[in-house]
Motif scaffolding. Structure first.
Motif, PDB file in Angstrom:
ATOM      1  N   UNK A 177      14.126  -8.920   2.644  1.00 41.90           N
ATOM      2  CA  UNK A 177      14.313  -8.651   4.068  1.00 41.90           C
ATOM      3  C   UNK A 177      13.354  -9.437   4.955  1.00 41.90           C
ATOM      4  N   UNK A 178      12.174  -9.736   4.419  1.00 40.74           N
ATOM      5  CA  UNK A 178      11.152 -10.485   5.150  1.00 40.74           C
ATOM      6  C   UNK A 178      10.519 -11.464   4.181  1.00 40.74           C
ATOM      7  N   UNK A 179      10.269 -12.682   4.658  1.00 36.67           N
ATOM      8  CA  UNK A 179       9.495 -13.646   3.880  1.00 36.67           C
ATOM      9  C   UNK A 179       8.320 -14.079   4.744  1.00 36.67           C
ATOM     10  N   UNK A 180       7.133 -14.022   4.153  1.00 28.91           N
ATOM     11  CA  UNK A 180       5.969 -14.497   4.888  1.00 28.91           C
ATOM     12  C   UNK A 180       5.272 -15.600   4.099  1.00 28.91           C
ATOM     13  N   UNK A 181       4.578 -16.433   4.832  1.00 24.04           N
ATOM     14  CA  UNK A 181       3.746 -17.473   4.223  1.00 24.04           C
ATOM     15  C   UNK A 181       2.309 -17.115   4.551  1.00 24.04           C
ATOM     16  N   UNK A 182       1.479 -17.103   3.513  1.00 20.35           N
ATOM     17  CA  UNK A 182       0.084 -16.690   3.687  1.00 20.35           C
ATOM     18  C   UNK A 182      -0.844 -17.708   3.052  1.00 20.35           C
TER      19      UNK A 182
ATOM     20  N   UNK B 133       7.153  -6.141  -3.109  1.00 22.01           N
ATOM     21  CA  UNK B 133       6.803  -7.520  -2.762  1.00 22.01           C
ATOM     22  C   UNK B 133       6.854  -8.388  -4.015  1.00 22.01           C
ATOM     23  N   UNK B 134       7.078  -9.669  -3.789  1.00 21.63           N
ATOM     24  CA  UNK B 134       7.011 -10.674  -4.849  1.00 21.63           C
ATOM     25  C   UNK B 134       6.237 -11.851  -4.284  1.00 21.63           C
ATOM     26  N   UNK B 135       5.099 -12.169  -4.875  1.00 20.07           N
ATOM     27  CA  UNK B 135       4.251 -13.255  -4.397  1.00 20.07           C
ATOM     28  C   UNK B 135       4.522 -14.518  -5.185  1.00 20.07           C
TER      29      UNK B 135
ATOM     30  N   UNK C  31      15.709   0.429   4.709  1.00 18.18           N
ATOM     31  CA  UNK C  31      16.815   0.052   5.583  1.00 18.18           C
ATOM     32  C   UNK C  31      16.399   0.183   7.049  1.00 18.18           C
ATOM     33  N   UNK C  32      16.644  -0.894   7.810  1.00 15.40           N
ATOM     34  CA  UNK C  32      16.355  -0.887   9.235  1.00 15.40           C
ATOM     35  C   UNK C  32      14.919  -1.165   9.618  1.00 15.40           C
ATOM     36  N   UNK C  33      14.065  -1.484   8.655  1.00 19.87           N
ATOM     37  CA  UNK C  33      12.638  -1.674   8.940  1.00 19.87           C
ATOM     38  C   UNK C  33      12.199  -3.145   8.948  1.00 19.87           C
ATOM     39  N   UNK C  34      13.096  -4.083   8.665  1.00 15.65           N
ATOM     40  CA  UNK C  34      12.696  -5.487   8.491  1.00 15.65           C
ATOM     41  C   UNK C  34      11.995  -6.059   9.726  1.00 15.65           C
TER      42      UNK C  34
ATOM     43  N   UNK D 238      12.241 -12.442   9.450  1.00 17.31           N
ATOM     44  CA  UNK D 238      13.311 -11.603   8.910  1.00 17.31           C
ATOM     45  C   UNK D 238      14.327 -12.546   8.276  1.00 17.31           C
ATOM     46  N   UNK D 239      14.855 -12.175   7.131  1.00 15.95           N
ATOM     47  CA  UNK D 239      15.879 -12.989   6.462  1.00 15.95           C
ATOM     48  C   UNK D 239      16.977 -12.065   5.930  1.00 15.95           C
TER      49      UNK D 239
END
Length: 77
Positions: free
Chosen positions: A39-44, A69-71, A12-15, A33-34
């Protein structure tokens, strides 16, 4: 070259902090941030699926504040 979305749950509060830190990891194209279950989505991107997996495990998952995480690899059908 392979790409994936990595969906991240944070403490909580770290996104915002997590998004800023992971955006600087080599191979991360974008981090946002979402709201919702993640809470966060990244594209790699990486050269191979193995390299992508190593990046997520060795670099992304080690960021303080990340709890899960979920990849999701991108496929072109």
């Amino acid at each position: 070259m392979v790409q994936a979305y990595v969906l991240i749950q944070t403490e909580v509060g770290k996104a915002s902090t997590v998004a800023e830190i992971v955006s600087k990891i080599p191979g991360v194209i974008q981090a946002e941030d979402v709201t919702g279950p993640y809470d966060v989505i990244l594209r790699a991107q990486a050269d191979t699926m193995d390299d992508l997996g190593r990046m997520v495990v060795a670099k992304v998952q080690q960021v303080e504040g990340i709890t899960r995480t979920l990849t999701c690899p991108i496929v072109h059908l």
